[in-house]
Motif scaffolding. Structure first.
Motif, PDB file in Angstrom:
ATOM      1  N   GLY A 119     -47.161  -2.781  49.942  1.00 48.40           N
ATOM      2  CA  GLY A 119     -45.835  -3.402  49.922  1.00 48.40           C
ATOM      3  C   GLY A 119     -45.278  -3.536  51.330  1.00 48.40           C
ATOM      4  O   GLY A 119     -44.736  -4.581  51.701  1.00 48.40           O
ATOM      5  N   ALA A 120     -45.427  -2.481  52.115  1.00 48.96           N
ATOM      6  CA  ALA A 120     -44.957  -2.514  53.498  1.00 48.96           C
ATOM      7  C   ALA A 120     -45.721  -3.549  54.313  1.00 48.96           C
ATOM      8  O   ALA A 120     -45.156  -4.222  55.186  1.00 48.96           O
ATOM      9  CB  ALA A 120     -45.102  -1.134  54.128  1.00 48.96           C
ATOM     10  N   ALA A 121     -47.011  -3.711  54.031  1.00 49.21           N
ATOM     11  CA  ALA A 121     -47.823  -4.678  54.768  1.00 49.21           C
ATOM     12  C   ALA A 121     -47.418  -6.116  54.470  1.00 49.21           C
ATOM     13  O   ALA A 121     -47.537  -7.002  55.324  1.00 49.21           O
ATOM     14  CB  ALA A 121     -49.303  -4.473  54.435  1.00 49.21           C
TER      15      ALA A 121
ATOM     16  N   ASP B 262     -51.394 -13.659  45.883  1.00 49.13           N
ATOM     17  CA  ASP B 262     -50.042 -13.577  46.444  1.00 49.13           C
ATOM     18  C   ASP B 262     -50.079 -13.718  47.957  1.00 49.13           C
ATOM     19  O   ASP B 262     -49.256 -14.429  48.551  1.00 49.13           O
ATOM     20  CB  ASP B 262     -49.384 -12.240  46.071  1.00 49.13           C
ATOM     21  N   HIS B 263     -51.028 -13.041  48.579  1.00 49.42           N
ATOM     22  CA  HIS B 263     -51.163 -13.118  50.031  1.00 49.42           C
ATOM     23  C   HIS B 263     -51.471 -14.545  50.463  1.00 49.42           C
ATOM     24  O   HIS B 263     -50.865 -15.083  51.403  1.00 49.42           O
ATOM     25  CB  HIS B 263     -52.273 -12.169  50.494  1.00 49.42           C
ATOM     26  N   ALA B 264     -52.408 -15.187  49.776  1.00 54.08           N
ATOM     27  CA  ALA B 264     -52.769 -16.567  50.105  1.00 54.08           C
ATOM     28  C   ALA B 264     -51.580 -17.510  49.931  1.00 54.08           C
ATOM     29  O   ALA B 264     -51.358 -18.415  50.749  1.00 54.08           O
ATOM     30  CB  ALA B 264     -53.939 -17.024  49.237  1.00 54.08           C
ATOM     31  N   ASP B 265     -50.795 -17.282  48.880  1.00 51.88           N
ATOM     32  CA  ASP B 265     -49.633 -18.141  48.618  1.00 51.88           C
ATOM     33  C   ASP B 265     -48.571 -17.992  49.712  1.00 51.88           C
ATOM     34  O   ASP B 265     -47.978 -18.988  50.149  1.00 51.88           O
ATOM     35  CB  ASP B 265     -49.018 -17.808  47.256  1.00 51.88           C
TER      36      ASP B 265
ATOM     37  N   LEU C  74     -56.128  -4.340  50.748  1.00 51.20           N
ATOM     38  CA  LEU C  74     -56.693  -4.733  49.451  1.00 51.20           C
ATOM     39  C   LEU C  74     -58.120  -4.246  49.322  1.00 51.20           C
ATOM     40  O   LEU C  74     -58.560  -3.810  48.245  1.00 51.20           O
ATOM     41  CB  LEU C  74     -56.620  -6.253  49.286  1.00 51.20           C
ATOM     42  N   ARG C  75     -58.872  -4.329  50.420  1.00 46.62           N
ATOM     43  CA  ARG C  75     -60.261  -3.851  50.399  1.00 46.62           C
ATOM     44  C   ARG C  75     -60.327  -2.332  50.289  1.00 46.62           C
ATOM     45  O   ARG C  75     -61.328  -1.780  49.820  1.00 46.62           O
ATOM     46  CB  ARG C  75     -61.006  -4.327  51.644  1.00 46.62           C
ATOM     47  N   ALA C  76     -59.290  -1.637  50.739  1.00 49.91           N
ATOM     48  CA  ALA C  76     -59.279  -0.169  50.757  1.00 49.91           C
ATOM     49  C   ALA C  76     -58.577   0.428  49.541  1.00 49.91           C
ATOM     50  O   ALA C  76     -58.298   1.639  49.530  1.00 49.91           O
ATOM     51  CB  ALA C  76     -58.593   0.309  52.040  1.00 49.91           C
ATOM     52  N   LYS C  77     -58.311  -0.361  48.526  1.00 52.70           N
ATOM     53  CA  LYS C  77     -57.619   0.150  47.338  1.00 52.70           C
ATOM     54  C   LYS C  77     -58.399   1.308  46.714  1.00 52.70           C
ATOM     55  O   LYS C  77     -59.600   1.186  46.479  1.00 52.70           O
ATOM     56  CB  LYS C  77     -57.440  -0.973  46.315  1.00 52.70           C
ATOM     57  N   PRO C  78     -57.732   2.439  46.462  1.00 52.23           N
ATOM     58  CA  PRO C  78     -58.432   3.613  45.885  1.00 52.23           C
ATOM     59  C   PRO C  78     -59.041   3.330  44.519  1.00 52.23           C
ATOM     60  O   PRO C  78     -58.504   2.548  43.751  1.00 52.23           O
ATOM     61  CB  PRO C  78     -57.312   4.665  45.770  1.00 52.23           C
TER      62      PRO C  78
ATOM     63  N   THR D 215     -52.217 -12.977  62.635  1.00 51.78           N
ATOM     64  CA  THR D 215     -52.781 -12.059  63.640  1.00 51.78           C
ATOM     65  C   THR D 215     -52.312 -10.625  63.446  1.00 51.78           C
ATOM     66  O   THR D 215     -52.953  -9.696  63.954  1.00 51.78           O
ATOM     67  CB  THR D 215     -52.393 -12.496  65.072  1.00 51.78           C
ATOM     68  N   THR D 216     -51.215 -10.421  62.741  1.00 52.07           N
ATOM     69  CA  THR D 216     -50.654  -9.072  62.608  1.00 52.07           C
ATOM     70  C   THR D 216     -50.727  -8.521  61.188  1.00 52.07           C
ATOM     71  O   THR D 216     -50.490  -7.327  60.989  1.00 52.07           O
ATOM     72  CB  THR D 216     -49.177  -9.055  63.058  1.00 52.07           C
ATOM     73  N   CYS D 217     -51.066  -9.341  60.210  1.00 51.98           N
ATOM     74  CA  CYS D 217     -51.039  -8.922  58.808  1.00 51.98           C
ATOM     75  C   CYS D 217     -52.215  -7.996  58.479  1.00 51.98           C
ATOM     76  O   CYS D 217     -53.354  -8.248  58.888  1.00 51.98           O
ATOM     77  CB  CYS D 217     -51.071 -10.148  57.901  1.00 51.98           C
ATOM     78  N   THR D 218     -51.934  -6.934  57.742  1.00 53.70           N
ATOM     79  CA  THR D 218     -52.972  -5.975  57.342  1.00 53.70           C
ATOM     80  C   THR D 218     -53.180  -5.947  55.832  1.00 53.70           C
ATOM     81  O   THR D 218     -53.839  -5.042  55.310  1.00 53.70           O
ATOM     82  CB  THR D 218     -52.603  -4.558  57.825  1.00 53.70           C
ATOM     83  N   VAL D 219     -52.637  -6.929  55.122  1.00 50.51           N
ATOM     84  CA  VAL D 219     -52.730  -6.921  53.662  1.00 50.51           C
ATOM     85  C   VAL D 219     -54.182  -6.941  53.199  1.00 50.51           C
ATOM     86  O   VAL D 219     -54.590  -6.151  52.333  1.00 50.51           O
ATOM     87  CB  VAL D 219     -51.954  -8.110  53.053  1.00 50.51           C
ATOM     88  N   ARG D 220     -54.997  -7.821  53.756  1.00 52.73           N
ATOM     89  CA  ARG D 220     -56.383  -7.940  53.288  1.00 52.73           C
ATOM     90  C   ARG D 220     -57.163  -6.639  53.491  1.00 52.73           C
ATOM     91  O   ARG D 220     -57.969  -6.249  52.635  1.00 52.73           O
ATOM     92  CB  ARG D 220     -57.081  -9.103  53.999  1.00 52.73           C
ATOM     93  N   GLN D 221     -56.937  -5.983  54.626  1.00 51.48           N
ATOM     94  CA  GLN D 221     -57.620  -4.718  54.858  1.00 51.48           C
ATOM     95  C   GLN D 221     -57.232  -3.685  53.796  1.00 51.48           C
ATOM     96  O   GLN D 221     -58.079  -2.943  53.290  1.00 51.48           O
ATOM     97  CB  GLN D 221     -57.274  -4.163  56.247  1.00 51.48           C
TER      98      GLN D 221
END
Length: 218
Positions: A48-50, A185-188, A214-218, A206-212
């Protein structure tokens, strides 16, 4: 000796501060594993913060672009113009009145900058509704949003803006994000940013960390 695993914090550790229904939802998502449930809860906060910086860029950009179009149509105090006030959109007029009330309560100047500061994201999304097509968007859409593809129009712009506002509200109200299609949602939101301003989208990318995350979801 108590196993180390049982000493690790888990969702039950915070039973007094995480609402029971929320804990139960994360436990279900974690297949009943209380440690993974806490990890998902922490991840929910982090993702959410990302999202927040890109949503903030989209909101500020949209406010600026829509505000400029309104001003071009009705002048600096467009929200007080009789022609604007005659448009039958109760929700928009209520949002404007609320923002003006907030300004007056603080003895602040009631102008376009003040309105932009004290109004909700919902106002600016509302100003993209079809009722504003004849006086504004039929002639000013491409001027206000030159990066909007020729294959897209006001409807598509309003749809993505509304979706971004809803996502922002979900994050603001600490709602669960684990069941959402956050990749879409990120793509939109990135698409919306590109339609608002390509350089703004590039900066967000260049600053967004959402995709990282998403890949690290527990």
């Amino acid at each position: 000796m108590v196993p180390v695993k049982n000493q690790l914090p888990n969702i039950h550790t915070f039973a007094g501060v995480i609402p029971p229904a929320r804990s139960a939802a994360f436990l279900r998502a974690a297949g009943g594993d209380p440690e993974r449930a806490l990890a998902l809860h922490d991840w929910n906060e982090a993702v959410g913060a990302a999202f927040y910086p890109m949503l903030q860029k989209a909101e500020l950009g949209l406010r600026t672009k829509v505000g400029a179009a309104m001003e071009a149509s009705w002048g600096p105090l467009w929200f007080t113009d009789p022609e604007f006030l005659r448009i039958n959109d109760f929700a928009v007029h209520k949002e404007v009145a609320t923002a003006i009330h907030r300004l007056m309560a603080r003895d602040a100047v009631v102008d376009a900058d003040g309105l932009m500061e004290k109004s909700s994201f919902g106002l600016w999304v509302g100003l993209l509704r079809p009722i504003f097509n004849p006086p504004v968007w039929m002639t000013r859409l491409r001027t206000a949003f030159p990066a909007l593809p020729v294959t897209e129009g006001r409807h598509e712009l309003a749809s993505l803006a509304s979706h971004a506002a809803n996502l922002r509200n979900r994050i603001d109200h600490h709602e669960l994000l684990i069941g959402l299609d956050l990749s879409t949602d990120h793509a939109d939101v990135m698409t919306l940013l590109g339609w608002i301003d390509r350089s703004l989208a590039a900066r967000a990318r260049t600053t967004c960390t959402v995709r990282q995350l998403l890949r690290a979801k527990p």
